[in-house]
Design a protein around this motif. Structure first.
Motif, PDB file in Angstrom:
ATOM      1  N   HIS A   1       0.851  -1.243  -0.045  1.00 23.06           N
ATOM      2  CA  HIS A   1       0.180  -0.073  -0.023  1.00 23.06           C
ATOM      3  C   HIS A   1       1.024   1.146  -0.073  1.00 23.06           C
ATOM      4  N   GLY A   2       2.166   1.053  -0.441  1.00 23.25           N
ATOM      5  CA  GLY A   2       3.196   2.150  -0.726  1.00 23.25           C
ATOM      6  C   GLY A   2       4.345   1.923   0.245  1.00 23.25           C
ATOM      7  N   CYS A   3       4.342   0.901   1.133  1.00 22.41           N
ATOM      8  CA  CYS A   3       5.553   0.535   1.869  1.00 22.41           C
ATOM      9  C   CYS A   3       6.389  -0.240   1.024  1.00 22.41           C
ATOM     10  N   VAL A   4       7.658  -0.294   1.891  1.00 23.90           N
ATOM     11  CA  VAL A   4       8.699  -1.161   0.973  1.00 23.90           C
ATOM     12  C   VAL A   4       8.900  -2.392   1.698  1.00 23.90           C
ATOM     13  N   ASN A   5       8.173  -3.517   1.139  1.00 25.06           N
ATOM     14  CA  ASN A   5       8.051  -4.660   1.546  1.00 25.06           C
ATOM     15  C   ASN A   5       9.578  -5.816   1.494  1.00 25.06           C
ATOM     16  N   VAL A   6       9.617  -6.186   2.502  1.00 21.64           N
ATOM     17  CA  VAL A   6      10.912  -7.147   2.510  1.00 21.64           C
ATOM     18  C   VAL A   6      10.310  -8.683   2.821  1.00 21.64           C
ATOM     19  N   ARG A   7      10.791  -9.801   1.899  1.00 22.65           N
ATOM     20  CA  ARG A   7      10.219 -11.041   2.094  1.00 22.65           C
ATOM     21  C   ARG A   7      11.158 -11.968   3.016  1.00 22.65           C
ATOM     22  N   ASP A   8      12.612 -11.358   2.926  1.00 23.37           N
ATOM     23  CA  ASP A   8      13.496 -12.395   3.649  1.00 23.37           C
ATOM     24  C   ASP A   8      13.593 -12.204   5.256  1.00 23.37           C
ATOM     25  N   HIS A   9      12.820 -12.767   5.927  1.00 24.26           N
ATOM     26  CA  HIS A   9      12.332 -12.793   7.482  1.00 24.26           C
ATOM     27  C   HIS A   9      13.857 -12.442   8.199  1.00 24.26           C
ATOM     28  N   GLY A  10      14.821 -13.381   7.719  1.00 26.48           N
ATOM     29  CA  GLY A  10      16.304 -13.340   8.558  1.00 26.48           C
ATOM     30  C   GLY A  10      16.819 -12.055   8.306  1.00 26.48           C
ATOM     31  N   ALA A  11      16.767 -11.556   6.986  1.00 27.67           N
ATOM     32  CA  ALA A  11      17.573 -10.339   6.844  1.00 27.67           C
ATOM     33  C   ALA A  11      16.822  -9.029   7.543  1.00 27.67           C
ATOM     34  N   ILE A  12      15.428  -8.935   7.292  1.00 28.98           N
ATOM     35  CA  ILE A  12      14.863  -7.903   8.046  1.00 28.98           C
ATOM     36  C   ILE A  12      15.077  -7.915   9.538  1.00 28.98           C
ATOM     37  N   THR A  13      15.099  -9.015  10.107  1.00 30.92           N
ATOM     38  CA  THR A  13      15.311  -9.069  11.382  1.00 30.92           C
ATOM     39  C   THR A  13      16.758  -8.577  11.849  1.00 30.92           C
ATOM     40  N   SER A  14      17.734  -8.729  11.181  1.00 31.43           N
ATOM     41  CA  SER A  14      18.969  -8.293  11.238  1.00 31.43           C
ATOM     42  C   SER A  14      18.998  -6.656  10.914  1.00 31.43           C
ATOM     43  N   LEU A  15      18.388  -6.408   9.858  1.00 28.92           N
ATOM     44  CA  LEU A  15      18.341  -4.972   9.583  1.00 28.92           C
ATOM     45  C   LEU A  15      17.710  -4.027  10.673  1.00 28.92           C
ATOM     46  N   TYR A  16      16.546  -4.727  11.193  1.00 24.67           N
ATOM     47  CA  TYR A  16      15.714  -3.906  12.068  1.00 24.67           C
ATOM     48  C   TYR A  16      16.695  -3.649  13.424  1.00 24.67           C
ATOM     49  N   ASP A  17      17.387  -4.544  13.909  1.00 30.40           N
ATOM     50  CA  ASP A  17      18.376  -4.333  14.914  1.00 30.40           C
ATOM     51  C   ASP A  17      19.555  -3.515  14.527  1.00 30.40           C
ATOM     52  N   GLN A  18      19.855  -3.366  13.448  1.00 33.64           N
ATOM     53  CA  GLN A  18      20.989  -2.311  13.051  1.00 33.64           C
ATOM     54  C   GLN A  18      20.837  -0.952  12.757  1.00 33.64           C
ATOM     55  N   VAL A  19      19.463  -0.760  12.309  1.00 33.11           N
ATOM     56  CA  VAL A  19      19.091   0.704  11.678  1.00 33.11           C
ATOM     57  C   VAL A  19      18.537   1.394  13.022  1.00 33.11           C
ATOM     58  N   ASN A  20      18.895   2.675  13.195  1.00 33.30           N
ATOM     59  CA  ASN A  20      18.690   3.715  14.294  1.00 33.30           C
ATOM     60  C   ASN A  20      17.789   4.563  13.824  1.00 33.30           C
ATOM     61  N   ILE A  21      16.921   5.603  14.697  1.00 33.70           N
ATOM     62  CA  ILE A  21      16.360   6.387  14.400  1.00 33.70           C
ATOM     63  C   ILE A  21      17.337   7.318  13.916  1.00 33.70           C
ATOM     64  N   GLY A  22      16.935   8.265  12.944  1.00 36.74           N
ATOM     65  CA  GLY A  22      17.755   9.345  12.135  1.00 36.74           C
ATOM     66  C   GLY A  22      18.580   8.816  11.161  1.00 36.74           C
ATOM     67  N   ASP A  23      18.634   7.403  10.829  1.00 40.79           N
ATOM     68  CA  ASP A  23      19.408   6.789   9.875  1.00 40.79           C
ATOM     69  C   ASP A  23      18.860   7.278   8.355  1.00 40.79           C
ATOM     70  N   GLY A  24      19.702   7.468   7.444  1.00 42.18           N
ATOM     71  CA  GLY A  24      18.979   8.201   6.026  1.00 42.18           C
ATOM     72  C   GLY A  24      18.001   6.879   5.395  1.00 42.18           C
ATOM     73  N   VAL A  25      17.451   7.124   4.397  1.00 40.51           N
ATOM     74  CA  VAL A  25      16.656   6.481   3.540  1.00 40.51           C
ATOM     75  C   VAL A  25      16.492   7.363   2.292  1.00 40.51           C
ATOM     76  N   VAL A  26      17.041   6.628   1.358  1.00 39.03           N
ATOM     77  CA  VAL A  26      16.857   7.059  -0.329  1.00 39.03           C
ATOM     78  C   VAL A  26      15.975   6.369  -1.141  1.00 39.03           C
ATOM     79  N   VAL A  27      15.058   6.705  -1.704  1.00 33.41           N
ATOM     80  CA  VAL A  27      14.190   5.866  -2.616  1.00 33.41           C
ATOM     81  C   VAL A  27      14.478   6.629  -3.876  1.00 33.41           C
ATOM     82  N   TYR A  28      15.039   5.499  -5.139  1.00 31.36           N
ATOM     83  CA  TYR A  28      15.342   6.367  -6.136  1.00 31.36           C
ATOM     84  C   TYR A  28      15.334   5.138  -7.310  1.00 31.36           C
ATOM     85  N   TRP A  29      15.404   5.887  -8.730  1.00 34.55           N
ATOM     86  CA  TRP A  29      15.623   5.098 -10.109  1.00 34.55           C
ATOM     87  C   TRP A  29      16.953   5.001 -10.312  1.00 34.55           C
ATOM     88  N   SER A  30      17.660   4.051 -10.440  1.00 32.23           N
ATOM     89  CA  SER A  30      19.270   4.040 -10.932  1.00 32.23           C
ATOM     90  C   SER A  30      19.218   4.346 -12.422  1.00 32.23           C
TER      91      SER A  30
END
Length: 286
Positions: free
Chosen positions: A257-286
């Protein structure tokens, strides 16, 4: 002067009359299509004329109906619900090759596998049992090839290469490339983790631009759509990076519905623990 209530009532009756028969079938066929037994096989009365009698116009005899075909019978059960192991893993991988199994290859024979086997059996005229017998297995093997190691382990396809946006090269950034459907976790210009992602639909697109993570919620549930958003990391209003069970099960046959979906459960678990409030997000077309 005609009252509004009279017009509305008349229109309602007209609409009801027009569509009343859409979802129903007639109670019986017209007499010309389905003659009653009394008409088709009645005996002539004493008052009938010779031209109407059976001796003048013989009644054709009804052809005997063919014997119904016997229902298929199943062979001995080889494996089925609640079983697990390499045989089940290969079964799921082979069913996946021909589009009968769309979940993860786990090696466990649960409800999803039972439903897939039942559908496969029904389509091929095999006794529908939901478990695997020799007939089912032989037919499946005839239609599929030996699964690869990647198919048996449900390994994700290789992540395609893509160009990092210059805004991702400094600091800690969730660098999200719409061109390749890949999210890269970049720290100091070095890619730490890459995962496949999917985005919103044309009606509800994922916003592009430079943002930052302003909130995190490990067990979040959408207040709008009432769907789970585990490991949510919000970056623009209600849009977040999060795990999606639907993406895991159905792949790109759908959208968020507009979010960025991740399907790798292990990866998103690890990512969630590493990312902090204030870290950057860039959404783009290469």
């Amino acid at each position: 002067m005609v009252k509004r209530g009279t017009i509305t009532g008349t229109l309602a009756v007209l609409l009801a009359t027009t569509f009343a028969g859409c979802a129903t079938e007639p109670a019986s066929a017209p007499a010309s299509e389905a003659p009653t037994p009394s008409t088709a096989a009645s005996s002539p009365s004493p008052s009938t004329s010779p031209s109407d009698s059976p001796s003048a116009t013989p009644t054709p005899s009804r052809k005997p109906e063919p014997e119904p075909k016997p229902s298929p019978t199943s062979g001995p059960r080889l494996f089925g619900k609640s079983d697990s192991g390499d045989d089940v893993r290969e079964l799921q991988a082979r069913l996946k090759q021909i589009g009968w199994f769309n979940a993860g290859v786990t090696g466990f024979y649960g409800d999803v596998t039972t439903e897939a086997v039942s559908g496969f059996q029904a389509k091929r005229g095999i006794a529908v049992t939901g478990f695997v017998d020799q007939t089912t297995l032989d037919r499946l093997h005839a239609m599929t090839r030996e699964p690869t190691e990647a198919e048996l382990t449900d390994a994700p396809p290789p992540v395609p290469a893509g160009k990092l946006d210059p805004r991702c090269l400094t600091g800690r950034v969730l660098c999200i490339d719409k061109s390749t459907s890949v999210l890269r976790w970049v720290v100091g210009g070095n890619v730490q983790l890459s995962v496949e992602v999917r985005f919103g639909s044309q009606e509800l697109p994922t916003r592009e631009g430079q943002f930052s993570v302003f909130a995190k919620s490990r067990d979040h549930v959408s207040s709008i759509y009432k769907t789970p958003m585990p490991f949510a990391m919000f970056f623009s209003g209600g849009q977040a990076v999060h795990y999606s069970p639907d993406f895991a099960a159905n792949g790109y046959n759908g959208a968020s519905h507009g979010c960025v979906n991740v399907r790798d459960h292990g990866a998103i678990t690890s990512l969630y623990d590493q990312v902090n409030i204030g870290d950057g997000v860039v959404v783009y077309w290469s």
